[in-house]
Write a protein that holds these residues in place. Structure first.
Motif, PDB file in Angstrom:
ATOM      1  N   THR A   9       0.836  -1.220   0.000  1.00  0.00           N
ATOM      2  CA  THR A   9       0.000   0.000   0.000  1.00  0.00           C
ATOM      3  C   THR A   9       0.863   1.259   0.000  1.00  0.00           C
ATOM      4  OG1 THR A   9      -1.727  -1.218   1.215  1.00  0.00           O
ATOM      5  CG2 THR A   9      -1.852   1.194   1.223  1.00  0.00           C
ATOM      6  N   ARG A  10       1.935   1.224   0.816  1.00  0.00           N
ATOM      7  CA  ARG A  10       2.829   2.398   0.854  1.00  0.00           C
ATOM      8  C   ARG A  10       3.476   2.650  -0.505  1.00  0.00           C
ATOM      9  NH1 ARG A  10       5.913   1.538   6.683  1.00  0.00           N
ATOM     10  NH2 ARG A  10       4.242   2.446   8.002  1.00  0.00           N
ATOM     11  N   LEU A  11       3.847   1.592  -1.191  1.00  0.00           N
ATOM     12  CA  LEU A  11       4.483   1.736  -2.498  1.00  0.00           C
ATOM     13  C   LEU A  11       3.523   2.341  -3.509  1.00  0.00           C
ATOM     14  CD1 LEU A  11       6.920   1.264  -4.331  1.00  0.00           C
ATOM     15  CD2 LEU A  11       6.088  -1.079  -4.721  1.00  0.00           C
ATOM     16  N   LYS A  12       2.251   1.815  -3.472  1.00  0.00           N
ATOM     17  CA  LYS A  12       1.251   2.343  -4.398  1.00  0.00           C
ATOM     18  C   LYS A  12       0.961   3.831  -4.107  1.00  0.00           C
ATOM     19  CE  LYS A  12      -1.138  -2.051  -5.254  1.00  0.00           C
ATOM     20  NZ  LYS A  12      -2.423  -2.797  -5.099  1.00  0.00           N
ATOM     21  N   ASN A  13       0.891   4.162  -2.795  1.00  0.00           N
ATOM     22  CA  ASN A  13       0.625   5.564  -2.426  1.00  0.00           C
ATOM     23  C   ASN A  13       1.750   6.484  -2.885  1.00  0.00           C
ATOM     24  OD1 ASN A  13      -0.911   7.634  -0.940  1.00  0.00           O
ATOM     25  ND2 ASN A  13       0.866   7.642   0.441  1.00  0.00           N
ATOM     26  N   SER A  14       2.994   6.022  -2.745  1.00  0.00           N
ATOM     27  CA  SER A  14       4.142   6.816  -3.182  1.00  0.00           C
ATOM     28  C   SER A  14       4.111   7.028  -4.686  1.00  0.00           C
ATOM     29  CB  SER A  14       5.431   6.136  -2.746  1.00  0.00           C
ATOM     30  OG  SER A  14       6.561   6.846  -3.207  1.00  0.00           O
ATOM     31  N   ASN A  15       3.758   5.956  -5.420  1.00  0.00           N
ATOM     32  CA  ASN A  15       3.693   6.065  -6.884  1.00  0.00           C
ATOM     33  C   ASN A  15       2.587   7.040  -7.300  1.00  0.00           C
ATOM     34  OD1 ASN A  15       5.790   4.234  -7.142  1.00  0.00           O
ATOM     35  ND2 ASN A  15       4.434   2.463  -7.342  1.00  0.00           N
ATOM     36  N   ALA A  16       1.460   6.967  -6.560  1.00  0.00           N
ATOM     37  CA  ALA A  16       0.349   7.879  -6.892  1.00  0.00           C
ATOM     38  C   ALA A  16       0.733   9.326  -6.631  1.00  0.00           C
ATOM     39  CB  ALA A  16      -0.885   7.487  -6.078  1.00  0.00           C
ATOM     40  N   GLU A  17       1.437   9.607  -5.508  1.00  0.00           N
ATOM     41  CA  GLU A  17       1.870  10.976  -5.208  1.00  0.00           C
ATOM     42  C   GLU A  17       2.851  11.492  -6.249  1.00  0.00           C
ATOM     43  OE1 GLU A  17       3.436  11.009  -1.307  1.00  0.00           O
ATOM     44  OE2 GLU A  17       1.464  11.010  -0.301  1.00  0.00           O
ATOM     45  N   ALA A  18       3.751  10.610  -6.688  1.00  0.00           N
ATOM     46  CA  ALA A  18       4.720  11.016  -7.719  1.00  0.00           C
ATOM     47  C   ALA A  18       4.018  11.343  -9.030  1.00  0.00           C
ATOM     48  CB  ALA A  18       5.755   9.916  -7.913  1.00  0.00           C
ATOM     49  N   ALA A  19       3.014  10.491  -9.379  1.00  0.00           N
ATOM     50  CA  ALA A  19       2.271  10.740 -10.607  1.00  0.00           C
ATOM     51  C   ALA A  19       1.495  12.053 -10.524  1.00  0.00           C
ATOM     52  CB  ALA A  19       1.312   9.579 -10.878  1.00  0.00           C
ATOM     53  N   LEU A  20       0.881  12.313  -9.317  1.00  0.00           N
ATOM     54  CA  LEU A  20       0.144  13.562  -9.134  1.00  0.00           C
ATOM     55  C   LEU A  20       1.072  14.779  -9.217  1.00  0.00           C
ATOM     56  CD1 LEU A  20      -2.456  15.073  -8.439  1.00  0.00           C
ATOM     57  CD2 LEU A  20      -1.945  14.687  -6.004  1.00  0.00           C
ATOM     58  N   ALA A  21       2.249  14.688  -8.607  1.00  0.00           N
ATOM     59  CA  ALA A  21       3.206  15.801  -8.656  1.00  0.00           C
ATOM     60  C   ALA A  21       3.642  16.085 -10.084  1.00  0.00           C
ATOM     61  CB  ALA A  21       4.413  15.484  -7.776  1.00  0.00           C
ATOM     62  N   GLN A  22       3.810  15.017 -10.865  1.00  0.00           N
ATOM     63  CA  GLN A  22       4.205  15.200 -12.253  1.00  0.00           C
ATOM     64  C   GLN A  22       3.114  15.928 -13.037  1.00  0.00           C
ATOM     65  OE1 GLN A  22       7.034  14.717 -13.618  1.00  0.00           O
ATOM     66  NE2 GLN A  22       6.439  15.164 -15.751  1.00  0.00           N
ATOM     67  N   ILE A  23       1.851  15.484 -12.756  1.00  0.00           N
ATOM     68  CA  ILE A  23       0.730  16.146 -13.444  1.00  0.00           C
ATOM     69  C   ILE A  23       0.651  17.625 -13.060  1.00  0.00           C
ATOM     70  CG2 ILE A  23      -1.794  16.196 -13.600  1.00  0.00           C
ATOM     71  CD1 ILE A  23      -1.755  13.152 -13.264  1.00  0.00           C
ATOM     72  N   VAL A  24       0.855  17.933 -11.739  1.00  0.00           N
ATOM     73  CA  VAL A  24       0.820  19.325 -11.275  1.00  0.00           C
ATOM     74  C   VAL A  24       1.921  20.142 -11.933  1.00  0.00           C
ATOM     75  CG1 VAL A  24       1.143  20.819  -9.263  1.00  0.00           C
ATOM     76  CG2 VAL A  24      -0.298  18.770  -9.088  1.00  0.00           C
ATOM     77  N   ARG A  25       3.138  19.564 -12.003  1.00  0.00           N
ATOM     78  CA  ARG A  25       4.257  20.285 -12.630  1.00  0.00           C
ATOM     79  C   ARG A  25       3.953  20.572 -14.087  1.00  0.00           C
ATOM     80  NH1 ARG A  25       7.451  16.809  -9.432  1.00  0.00           N
ATOM     81  NH2 ARG A  25       7.664  15.340 -11.174  1.00  0.00           N
ATOM     82  N   GLU A  26       3.469  19.553 -14.776  1.00  0.00           N
ATOM     83  CA  GLU A  26       3.178  19.751 -16.198  1.00  0.00           C
ATOM     84  C   GLU A  26       2.065  20.782 -16.388  1.00  0.00           C
ATOM     85  OE1 GLU A  26       2.266  15.899 -17.586  1.00  0.00           O
ATOM     86  OE2 GLU A  26       4.363  15.197 -17.614  1.00  0.00           O
ATOM     87  N   SER A  27       1.052  20.709 -15.491  1.00  0.00           N
ATOM     88  CA  SER A  27      -0.056  21.677 -15.602  1.00  0.00           C
ATOM     89  C   SER A  27       0.422  23.096 -15.300  1.00  0.00           C
ATOM     90  CB  SER A  27      -1.182  21.279 -14.639  1.00  0.00           C
ATOM     91  OG  SER A  27      -1.678  19.997 -14.959  1.00  0.00           O
ATOM     92  N   GLN A  28       1.259  23.259 -14.246  1.00  0.00           N
ATOM     93  CA  GLN A  28       1.774  24.579 -13.906  1.00  0.00           C
ATOM     94  C   GLN A  28       2.632  25.144 -15.025  1.00  0.00           C
ATOM     95  OE1 GLN A  28       0.926  26.265 -10.977  1.00  0.00           O
ATOM     96  NE2 GLN A  28       1.805  27.954 -12.187  1.00  0.00           N
TER      97      GLN A  28
END
Length: 581
Positions: free
Chosen positions: A25-44
């Motif tokens: 679960t921790r691994l999946k959560n970390s991957n999801a946060e990384a994916a979200l941060a990437q989306i935020v960076r690209e959107s910004q």
């Protein structure tokens, strides 16, 4: 709280399974946060790109609209004409026009005429380079109209607006020399230069920021700001007058006023030489001080060869000058206020007047006057319309030597030792009763009221420092005055405006005032004719620091006189507040 899919109580096997689930679960959560941060960076990044594009488009839109603006289609000749109109209304407008845009700045710098009127209110701690810049932009041949007001302050900063109001000083009713310190201005930060427009009423004032402190260049040791300011204040006059005197051949009008002595005042010595365009010259100090004789233009001897063919107005107040200076010849306007240490013989003062037979306005104030060395001769000045004399009692002898057939305004603040009314009457009689419209007398001691008859035309009479009762009696009905001669006649029958200040009153003064107004301004009709003379109605009455009238008397006076002003307050005799006293 139980975990679904796991038995209770936990066993060794279920605990091991739970730990594996936790890691997954921790691994999946970390991957999801990384994916979200990437989306935020690209959107910004995309947002920033879009905002940059929008800013560029808005800039392009602004430039396009500016290019399409109707003022862009104005021919340069027409825009130049607009600049000239603005300059005529606001002498300092060139600084504003040059700051609008690049093209306007280029055009403004190509019109030397709009930089030809220098108007500066400054202090000794400011940089004198503003004067240099103004002179440079005015070209090489354009005549210069210069007004500089130096506020000598002890502070290292510019004065606050409240401190720019005129100070009440005790002096005679000569033309005030106080610069317009009470001008309004707009500024976000204290500034050292205020460009004072002329003539009044003042338009918006252009504010120039103070020069920045010197920068450290890495080679020389740093200079403390206070030391730099001290050097500026020490040499301000020498720097400013170096630039100004270099352009003396272009001076058309030169006015320099300061409120007190300053460190570099000796720079005024450099004002010497020819000024072929000069029409008006003034150097005035508000504060009387002790000066040595400077070798400058007003101190030139009569044998000095100086070219001043157009000079017609000279004002020298609290600065040294010689009676024989060629600057004091062929004038139309003369305003002299001598230094406390200056003691001119009376015949030399008369000689100053005789050197300008075309004089129209004369204002003289001398605290020290010596008896005449040479016999005084009668002098007729046919064009003088305004005469102001103040200071030493011997000036009454000067008044006895003058004939002024065109006199319209007479202001006297002489320390007279004898009755001055007879001297004024003799002057008017000798001058064939000129059309006098304004008479102002500031008595140093109590004296009897004047009893003059004036020719046609409205008269403004302003009196200060005398007894109120005799004056009101003299101005009232002749039949009520036992001191009148047998051939009764109204005193000042053309009197329209009466101003009184610091006149000593007693318990009967208000009664005599009412009687005088009742006689001259009856409720119905006109005043009584006495000796074939009917006085005109009073239209204005001013009383300052005389006596308290009471509300009922004020209301009655306002029913008889159009304009009534009464201020029963203490204070000194100040021409800045009431110019006639």
């Amino acid at each position: 709280m139980s975990l679904p899919g796991f038995s209770e109580p936990p066993t060794k096997e279920t605990l091991a399974d739970a730990r594996r689930v936790l890691e997954t679960t921790r691994l999946k959560n970390s991957n999801a946060e990384a994916a979200l941060a990437q989306i935020v960076r690209e959107s910004q990044y995309a947002i920033n790109e879009l905002e940059t594009q929008r800013a560029a488009l808005e800039e392009q839109l602004s430039r396009t609209l500016a290019y399409l603006s109707p003022i862009r289609r104005l021919p340069m000749e027409l825009l130049r004409e607009i600049f000239m109109w603005s300059f005529e209304s606001h002498p300092c407008s060139a600084w504003v026009l040059a700051a609008v845009c690049t093209s306007w700045r280029r055009l403004a710098l190509r019109i030397p005429l709009i930089w030809s009127k220098i108007r500066i209110l400054t202090n000794q701690h400011a940089s004198a380079d503003t004067i240099r810049l103004w002179l440079e932009r005015s070209g090489e041949t354009t005549p210069l109209d210069i007004e500089i007001f130096l506020r000598v302050t002890s502070s290292k900063h510019s004065p606050e607006p409240a401190s720019l109001r005129p100070r009440r000083t005790s002096s005679s009713p000569l033309t005030p020399v106080t610069p317009p310190w009470n001008v309004s201005f707009t500024a976000q930060q204290p500034s050292s230069h205020y460009f004072v427009p002329h003539p009044p009423p003042p338009p918006p004032i252009v504010v120039m920021p103070a020069s920045p402190p010197p920068q450290h260049d890495g080679w020389s040791p740093p200079v403390h700001d206070r030391q730099a300011v001290s050097r500026v204040s020490m040499h301000w006059g020498h720097i400013a007058f170096f630039y100004l005197v270099e352009q003396m051949h272009r001076w058309e009008r030169f006015v320099f006023r300061f409120d007190k002595q300053f460190t570099s005042m000796g720079a005024l010595k450099s004002i010497t030489g020819d000024a072929p365009l000069l029409k008006e010259f003034e150097v005035s100090s508000e504060e009387a001080a002790f000066f040595a004789e400077w070798p400058w233009l007003p101190n030139a001897t009569s044998s000095t060869s100086v070219s001043l063919p157009k000079l017609r107005a000279v004002t020298l107040q609290h600065v040294p000058f010689k009676w024989s200076s060629p600057m004091l010849h062929d004038l139309h306007t003369l305003n002299l206020r001598g230094l406390p240490t200056s003691h001119l013989p009376l015949d030399r003062i008369l000689s100053i007047l005789s050197n300008s037979p075309q004089l129209k306005t004369v204002s003289l104030h001398f605290q020290g006057v010596l008896s005449a060395v040479l016999p005084l001769s009668m002098l007729t000045l046919p064009h003088v319309t305004s005469l102001t004399l103040g200071g030493h009692y011997l000036l009454t002898q000067l008044l006895d030597s003058l004939t002024l057939p065109s006199l319209e305004s007479l202001t006297l603040d002489i320390e007279a030792r004898d009755s001055i009314e007879d001297i004024i009457s003799s002057l008017l009689t000798r001058s064939s009763r000129p059309p006098l419209q304004h008479l102002s007398i500031a008595y140093g001691v109590a004296a009897n009221a004047a009893t003059f008859y004036y020719g046609p035309g409205g008269l403004t009479l302003t009196i200060g420092g005398t007894s109120l009762d005799p004056l009101l009696t003299a101005l009232g009905s002749p039949e009520d005055d036992p001191n009148q001669p047998q051939n009764l006649v109204w005193t000042c029958p053309v009197l329209e405006t009466l101003g009184l200040k610091s006149c000593h009153a007693n318990a009967e003064s208000v009664t005599k005032l009412v009687q005088m107004v009742e006689a001259r301004n009856p409720d119905h009709g006109t005043a009584q004719a006495v000796g074939g003379v009917t006085p005109v109605r009073l239209t204005k009455l001013e009383l300052y620091e005389c006596t308290s009238l009471g509300e009922d008397v004020m209301r009655w006076l306002q029913t008889r006189i159009e304009d009534v002003i009464c201020e029963d307050t203490g204070g000194d005799r100040s021409p800045l507040t009431h110019p006639y006293l």
